[in-house]
Each structure stands twice: as structure tokens, then as C-alpha cells.
Design a protein around this motif. Structure first.
Motif, PDB file in Angstrom:
ATOM      1  N   SER A 113      33.855 -11.437  -2.470  1.00  0.00           N
ATOM      2  CA  SER A 113      33.106 -11.289  -1.218  1.00  0.00           C
ATOM      3  C   SER A 113      31.765 -10.613  -1.484  1.00  0.00           C
ATOM      4  CB  SER A 113      33.913 -10.455  -0.216  1.00  0.00           C
ATOM      5  OG  SER A 113      33.130 -10.112   0.905  1.00  0.00           O
ATOM      6  N   ALA A 114      30.724 -11.067  -0.795  1.00  0.00           N
ATOM      7  CA  ALA A 114      29.381 -10.533  -1.020  1.00  0.00           C
ATOM      8  C   ALA A 114      29.295  -9.043  -0.717  1.00  0.00           C
ATOM      9  CB  ALA A 114      28.368 -11.297  -0.156  1.00  0.00           C
ATOM     10  N   ARG A 115      30.109  -8.554   0.211  1.00  0.00           N
ATOM     11  CA  ARG A 115      30.062  -7.137   0.594  1.00  0.00           C
ATOM     12  C   ARG A 115      31.022  -6.277  -0.227  1.00  0.00           C
ATOM     13  NH1 ARG A 115      27.443  -5.730   5.230  1.00  0.00           N
ATOM     14  NH2 ARG A 115      26.658  -7.422   6.531  1.00  0.00           N
ATOM     15  N   ALA A 116      31.749  -6.885  -1.128  1.00  0.00           N
ATOM     16  CA  ALA A 116      32.742  -6.130  -1.896  1.00  0.00           C
ATOM     17  C   ALA A 116      32.128  -4.998  -2.714  1.00  0.00           C
ATOM     18  CB  ALA A 116      33.543  -7.077  -2.785  1.00  0.00           C
ATOM     19  N   PRO A 117      30.989  -5.192  -3.416  1.00  0.00           N
ATOM     20  CA  PRO A 117      30.438  -4.078  -4.205  1.00  0.00           C
ATOM     21  C   PRO A 117      30.092  -2.859  -3.340  1.00  0.00           C
ATOM     22  CG  PRO A 117      29.464  -6.156  -4.898  1.00  0.00           C
ATOM     23  CD  PRO A 117      30.248  -6.450  -3.656  1.00  0.00           C
ATOM     24  N   GLU A 118      29.580  -3.104  -2.138  1.00  0.00           N
ATOM     25  CA  GLU A 118      29.221  -2.000  -1.252  1.00  0.00           C
ATOM     26  C   GLU A 118      30.440  -1.165  -0.873  1.00  0.00           C
ATOM     27  OE1 GLU A 118      27.383  -1.349   3.270  1.00  0.00           O
ATOM     28  OE2 GLU A 118      27.550  -3.361   2.395  1.00  0.00           O
ATOM     29  N   MET A 119      31.582  -1.830  -0.683  1.00  0.00           N
ATOM     30  CA  MET A 119      32.801  -1.146  -0.261  1.00  0.00           C
ATOM     31  C   MET A 119      33.816  -1.074  -1.406  1.00  0.00           C
ATOM     32  SD  MET A 119      31.978  -0.487   2.813  1.00  0.00           S
ATOM     33  CE  MET A 119      33.532   0.172   3.403  1.00  0.00           C
ATOM     34  N   PHE A 148      42.069  -1.156  -3.859  1.00  0.00           N
ATOM     35  CA  PHE A 148      43.138  -0.678  -4.740  1.00  0.00           C
ATOM     36  C   PHE A 148      42.722  -0.741  -6.198  1.00  0.00           C
ATOM     37  CE2 PHE A 148      46.863  -1.770  -7.387  1.00  0.00           C
ATOM     38  CZ  PHE A 148      47.614  -0.620  -7.207  1.00  0.00           C
ATOM     39  N   GLY A 149      41.991  -1.789  -6.572  1.00  0.00           N
ATOM     40  CA  GLY A 149      41.552  -1.976  -7.951  1.00  0.00           C
ATOM     41  C   GLY A 149      40.073  -2.282  -8.011  1.00  0.00           C
ATOM     42  N   GLU A 150      39.521  -2.316  -9.220  1.00  0.00           N
ATOM     43  CA  GLU A 150      38.102  -2.583  -9.429  1.00  0.00           C
ATOM     44  C   GLU A 150      37.767  -3.993  -8.936  1.00  0.00           C
ATOM     45  OE1 GLU A 150      34.852  -0.824 -10.058  1.00  0.00           O
ATOM     46  OE2 GLU A 150      36.375   0.101 -11.334  1.00  0.00           O
ATOM     47  N   VAL A 151      36.660  -4.122  -8.181  1.00  0.00           N
ATOM     48  CA  VAL A 151      36.319  -5.426  -7.610  1.00  0.00           C
ATOM     49  C   VAL A 151      35.300  -6.179  -8.457  1.00  0.00           C
ATOM     50  CG1 VAL A 151      36.801  -4.617  -5.284  1.00  0.00           C
ATOM     51  CG2 VAL A 151      34.465  -4.489  -6.145  1.00  0.00           C
ATOM     52  N   ARG A 152      34.656  -5.504  -9.404  1.00  0.00           N
ATOM     53  CA  ARG A 152      33.671  -6.139 -10.270  1.00  0.00           C
ATOM     54  C   ARG A 152      33.841  -5.610 -11.686  1.00  0.00           C
ATOM     55  NH1 ARG A 152      33.020  -9.090  -6.606  1.00  0.00           N
ATOM     56  NH2 ARG A 152      31.105  -9.712  -5.527  1.00  0.00           N
TER      57      ARG A 152
END
Length: 656
Positions: free
Chosen positions: A298-304, A309-313
Motif C-alpha cells: 500500500s502506498a501509505r504503508a511506509p508512513e504508518m 506487526f512486521g516490517e512493511v518494507r
């Protein structure tokens, strides 16, 4: 492993890290002032005015007045942008989940994996003494991940990715969801939103620099006779971009450090909830052996990223990782881990249908978890907390079931018919009305039913009449868990329907001319968790910083609680006063303990500063457990007071 010591250490470290955000903001103010001074220094006119060049000329242009103005401008800009972002995110967990691509999972869902997730969320809600939060699924995410969002438990939501729903078994998924419940109850959601808001305010400085850089370039292209100030605009913009980048770099590093501490805390709390370290440990092992891992696209995942629960990037440098390395998290949970991740073939929807037993609601399992938590809480109240945590063994489902047969009655589980009746709005509203009327006989009961007739609520009246015999057979300790199960259905009401339901419930409560403690507790619990969904709610404002300022309301509230137990009321009252460091308070006689005075006292305590509230609730929990057993009325009082005060229940107090 001493999970309680780990929790205390994580909380203490987090306080230190939050201070660093203020230092990063101060550094930005200094850098912006240095940039403005440099801009003035390179201007020809200002060099003549300064009467010098080099460092002497640069320093001659420094002005404390300008420093204050620029500092105020920077702080105001960061504060305003952060406030706008806070208002966007603080509208509730629903807004955050939907911005990340989440879709709400309804009870009517035919997807067996989603139904299993719903059941797990329901189980842990009962075990955690909180209403069932809404469940969202991120349908386009293959990675195994989850998050909790919201400002407080009243507007909290839990979300799981499609990968987590498909790839994890029931025990592993329960560990992940318990981890997210820990974030809710530890207050991490509010901190997460604050971090995201402040980070947006700091990065906005870089956005301004980017805008000035583009405007300067645009001016160059449009005019061949530009002024020196317009020529310098790209330089200022570039400088602001660099400062914004440095600020976001510092903020990102601090956010990552805070998030890592919170993840350790949530992992430890999840084990405390489930009394089983294998679920969450195995879930982390599955992530390590799964090709997509825990990535979220998701484009907003890094911001949040810090709420997941786990690393998103993937991170090029571990210092900016918002989560500890998988290896460290696993070894804290499983010291005997052999270092091998769990390899599991990717499950595609529809290829491996779940068994009926795996999809079935887990109300009985929730009672087991709650019973385990209750026993742990009782040990804590008797001063054996550290020993209990160090000696605890982590059991399988079968082990817990065996202990359930030995130690607990089957009456602890909610009757399936009543459980099913509150899964849709009409049944949920009828259940709330039935719980109130079930306490009455003869004329008071007829007065309550007359209210329903006068409202023209024929369907509700028939349901209440049908439910009365079953509800009267409930154990008192089952009343609040039943209403907690009904919360998702009540939240699906429309605003006019909710207003009508609330008015009807209040009329039924008042129909006999009096309000008892259970009616007060039930109404306050519903109002607290449902009003934010439908109405504009004005939160309490901190007014009382010291315990001494609320001696009178504390005496009233603690006296009412002390009189409800079966032990020595005076001893329970004295124990609570000792915990709070109060001297000279005496137990109020029973005849002075009216519901009206109790209500006023609780609402006064709701205006205490945040750090006082957990102390007050801990003192109440100790008083309730003074005789070795927390009776249903004491439990309901503490839960309702915690709701009115908008404060999580103390870990020592568990639903048994």
C-alpha cells in the motif's frame, strides 16, 4: 523469561526516546536560522551592512529577535501540519484501515478464513476485558502482517492482511492478534498516531523546499530579467529540502527506535494474554520462511509502518527498521529455537478449505484464556507476580482444555444461542434491554415492558420476552462478556437507530424510578464505546494532577467498591488507600453510597491527569481482590470505571 520485567523496561526506554523528538525539532529550528542567515550573508547589500566577510560577517548578521521569529514560524508550521494530520488520523481506526486499503469483515461473510479471524478477535476481546473491535482485511496484500489502529479502545480496529489470514494456522493467528490487542491496551495506538502526525509536520519543511525549488525554476523559465531574490529562491528551496530531509531522517530513526521498543512490549504482552509463546513465535518463523515475508505494498504503508506487526518494507540500514530483527524477536520468545524458519507452501484461497472445527466460534476458548489470565492476575495481587511469570509454563490447547475440565465450570462459556443472538443489530439491542429487565420482577418488570410498548418497538418487545428466561439463567459474570460480543453489531446501527436505542434503554432503566449499579455500569459501558461512532463526543480534560485533589470522589468510589465484596470492607478500603498513598480517609457507610454520588465521583476522576488514572484503577483492582476473589459486581464496577476514565484496565485485573 520474565515478561513483566521486559514490559517495564520497554515502557521506560520509550519515555527517553520521545524526548529525542523534541531535540530533533530544536535542531531543525537552528538549521533553518542558519540557512536564513546564510541567505542574507550572500546578498550584496547585507554584506555591506555587515561591514565584513567570512565568519565575522556571517555571525554579525545573527539576531536573537530573528531567531525567535523564525523558530516560532517553524514550530507553528510543524505544529499546524501535525495537528491537521492528527485530526485526520484521530477520527478513528476505521479511517486508518480504509486509507491502507482495508475492507471491513462482516459477520455475514462466507469466507471461512475471515470467519476464523473474526472468531479469534472475539475470543481475545473477551479475554482482554474489552468490546470486540471491528476487523478489517487488506485483500490485496500477500505478505503476512497485521495492525491495530485507533486513538483508544472505543474506536479501535484490528486489521490483517490476506496473507496472514491464509498462511497462518489458528494458533499462530491468535498470537498475532493478541500482539495487536496488546498495542490497544498498552496505549500504543495513540502514540503511533502522534508519531505519524509529528513526522508529517517535520517532512512538510522539505515539501516547502521542494515547492520553492520548483517555483524558482519556473521563474527562470518565464523571465530573463529576474531579480536576485528570485534567483536565490531555488537555493533557499534546496536548503529547506536538505533540512527537511535531515529532519525526517532524525524523526524516522527515533520513530523506528520507539517502535522497536513497543514491538518487544507487545510480543511479551501477547504471551501474557494467551499464556502460550508458541503461537506468536511460530508466526514470526513462518514470516521468515515465506517469500513475500511481511511486506505491504500500500502506498501509505511506509508512513504508518510503525503500527504493523512486521516490517512493511526492506531496509537498507537496520537503524531505520521499525521492527526488531526476526531472529531477536523469536529468540526472546523461544530461547531453544534452532534458527530454522518454518517453510510453508503458499495457500491460495479455495484450494485448502478450513475444517468446520477451525471456523467454529471460540467462545469456550476465550473462557480458557480468561481463566488463565484471572489466575495470573490473582497471583499478582498477592505479591507473587514475578514468581508466577518466571515459573509459568506454556501449554497447548489440549493442556488448557484439560485444566479447564479440572478447574472451571462449563457455565463460564457463553451459551451458544445467546452468543448467536447478539451478532446482528436487532438481537444486540434486544439483549441490552433484556439484561436490564432480567433483574426485575412483577411491577418493575411490567414498567420496563410498558416502555417498549409505548415506543412501538414490537419486534424488540417480542425478542426481549423470548430472551428473558435464558438471560435470567446467566451467571452474573457472563453479562459483560455478552455485551462485549454484541458491540460490532451495535456499531453497525445507523445514527438515528442508535439515538433511538439509547433513548429507549435509558427510559427502560429509569422506568422503576431508580438506577442500580449494574444498570449504571451497563449504560456507561455502552455509552463510552458507542457514542464516538455516532455522536460528537467531548473528551474529559485533565484537571487534577495530584491524588490529594480528588480525595472526596476517591472516598466515594472506593467505598462503593469495598462494600460490594464479601470480605472485610474496611480492610479492602484501607488497602486501596495505602496503594494510593492516602491517609486519613475513612470508609463511607453503606447508606451514604448512592449510585448518584458514585457516578459524580467517577466522572470527576475521569478529569485526572493520564498518569494518575492507572494508579487509581490498580488500587481498585487490589481492593476488589482483597478477599481472594473478584465477584461479578466488583468486576463490572472496575470495568465501567475504566471505560468512563478512558484508561486501560490494569494487567493485574482479568476477566475470570
Amino acid at each position: 523469561m520474565d515478561f513483566f520485567t521486559q514490559q517495564d523496561r520497554a515502557r521506560r526506554n520509550t519515555r527517553y526516546l520521545v524526548v529525542l523528538f523534541g531535540l530533533a525539532l530544536a535542531l531543525i529550528v537552528i538549521l533553518v536560522n542558519a540557512l536564513v542567515t546564510a541567505f542574507l550573508w550572500v546578498g550584496r547589500d547585507y554584506n555591506i551592512y555587515a561591514g565584513g566577510s567570512g565568519w565575522e560577517g556571517y555571525l554579525a548578521l545573527f539576531s536573537w529577535e530573528r531567531f525567535g521569529v523564525i523558530g516560532l514560524a517553524v514550530l507553528s508550521t510543524v505544529g499546524f501540519v501535525s495537528l491537521v494530520r492528527w485530526l485526520q488520523l484521530a477520527s478513528g481506526g476505521k479511517a486508518v484501515a480504509e486509507s491502507l486499503g482495508g475492507r471491513r469483515v462482516l459477520r455475514q461473510s462466507a469466507d471461512p478464513y475471515e470467519k476464523r479471524c473474526l472468531n479469534i478477535v472475539e475470543e481475545l476481546s473477551l479475554a482482554a476485558n474489552m468490546p470486540v473491535p471491528a476487523l478489517y482485511v487488506l485483500p490485496d496484500e500477500r505478505g503476512i502482517n497485521a495492525f491495530a489502529a485507533g486513538v483508544n479502545p472505543a474506536d479501535a480496529v484490528v486489521a490483517v492482511t490476506r496473507g496472514a489470514a491464509l498462511q497462518l494456522n489458528r494458533n499462530e493467528l491468535q498470537g498475532v492478534v493478541a500482539h495487536e490487542f496488546s498495542h490497544i491496551l498498552n496505549g500504543d495506538m495513540r502514540l503511533g498516531i502522534r508519531l505519524a502526525s509529528l513526522l508529517k509536520g517535520i517532512t512538510f519543511i522539505g515539501d516547502v523546499g521542494h515547492f520553492l525549488l520548483r517555483m524558482g525554476a519556473y521563474g527562470v523559465g518565464r523571465s530573463n530579467r529576474r531579480s536576485e531574490s528570485s534567483a536565490a529562491l531555488p537555493i533557499v528551496g534546496l536548503g529547506l529540502m536538505v533540512i527537511g530531509w535531515l529532519g525526517s531522517l532524525a524523526a524516522g530513526f527515533i520513530k523506528a527506535a520507539i517502535s522497536r521498543q513497543k514491538e518487544y512490549l507487545a510480543d511479551a504482552s501477547a504471551v501474557q494474554f494467551t499464556r502460550d509463546n508458541s503461537g506468536i513465535a511460530d508466526a514470526l518463523k513462518v514470516i521468515g520462511g515465506f517469500v513475500p515475508g511481511s511486506l505491504v505494498h500500500s502506498a501509505r504503508a511506509p508512513e504508518m509502518s510503525h503500527i504493523f506487526f512486521g516490517e512493511v518494507r526492506h531496509r537498507l540500514w537496520e537503524g531505520f527498521a521499525t521492527h526488531p530483527p526476526l531472529e531477536q524477536r523469536i529468540r526472546r520468545l523461544d530461547k531453544d529455537w534452532d534458527g530454522q524458519y518454518l517453510q510453508r507452501a503458499e495457500v491460495r484461497y479455495g484450494t485448502e478449505p478450513l475444517s468446520e472445527n477451525d471456523v467454529q466460534t471460540g467462545v469456550g476458548r476465550a473462557a480458557l484464556v480468561a481463566a488463565a489470565m484471572a489466575s495470573a492476575g490473582l497471583a499478582d495481587s498477592e505479591g507473587t507476580r514475578d514468581q508466577a511469570s518466571s515459573d509459568a509454563t506454556f501449554s497447548t490447547d489440549e493442556d488448557v482444555a484439560d485444566s479447564r475440565i479440572r478447574d472451571e465450570s462449563d457455565a463460564d462459556a457463553l451459551p451458544q444461542t445467546l452468543h448467536d443472538s447478539v451478532l446482528e443489530p436487532l438481537g444486540a439491542t434486544a439483549m441490552a434491554l433484556t439484561l436490564v429487565t432480567a433483574q426485575r420482577e412483577s411491577q418493575p418488570l411490567e414498567a420496563a415492558l410498558a416502555v417498549l410498548r409505548s415506543k412501538g418497538a414490537r419486534g424488540q418487545l417480542e425478542l426481549v420476552t423470548d430472551l428473558l428466561p435464558q438471560v435470567r439463567g446467566l451467571h452474573p459474570g457472563q453479562r459483560f462478556p455478552l455485551m462485549a460480543t454484541a458491540m460490532p453489531a451495535l456499531k453497525s446501527l445507523s445514527t438515528p437507530q442508535y439515538r433511538e436505542f439509547k433513548t429507549t434503554l435509558l427510559s427502560v432503566i429509569q422506568s422503576d424510578g431508580r438506577i442500580d449499579l449494574f444498570e449504571w455500569c451497563l449504560f456507561q459501558l455502552l455509552r463510552h464505546y458507542l457514542d464516538p461512532e455516532f455522536l460528537r463526543v467531548e473528551n474529559s480534560r485533565p484537571r487534577y494532577r495530584h491524588i490529594a485533589k480528588v480525595r472526596a470522589p476517591l472516598r466515594q468510589v472506593l467505598s462503593v467498591l469495598a462494600h460490594q465484596g464479601e470480605g472485610d470492607s474496611a480492610r479492602a478500603f484501607a488497602l486501596a488507600c495505602e496503594e494510593l498513598g492516602l491517609s486519613g480517609l475513612t470508609l463511607a457507610p453503606l447508606e451514604e453510597c448512592s449510585v448518584a454520588e458514585f457516578s459524580r465521583g467517577v466522572h470527576t476522576l475521569a478529569d485526572c491527569y493520564p498518569l494518575l488514572k492507572p494508579r487509581i484503577l490498580k488500587a481498585m483492582a487490589l481492593a476488589a481482590a482483597d478477599d481472594g476473589e473478584v465477584c461479578p459486581v466488583e468486576r463490572e464496577l472496575v470495568i465501567a470505571v475504566a471505560a468512563v476514565m478512558d484508561c486501560p484496565l490494569p494487567p493485574e485485573f482479568a476477566l475470570g
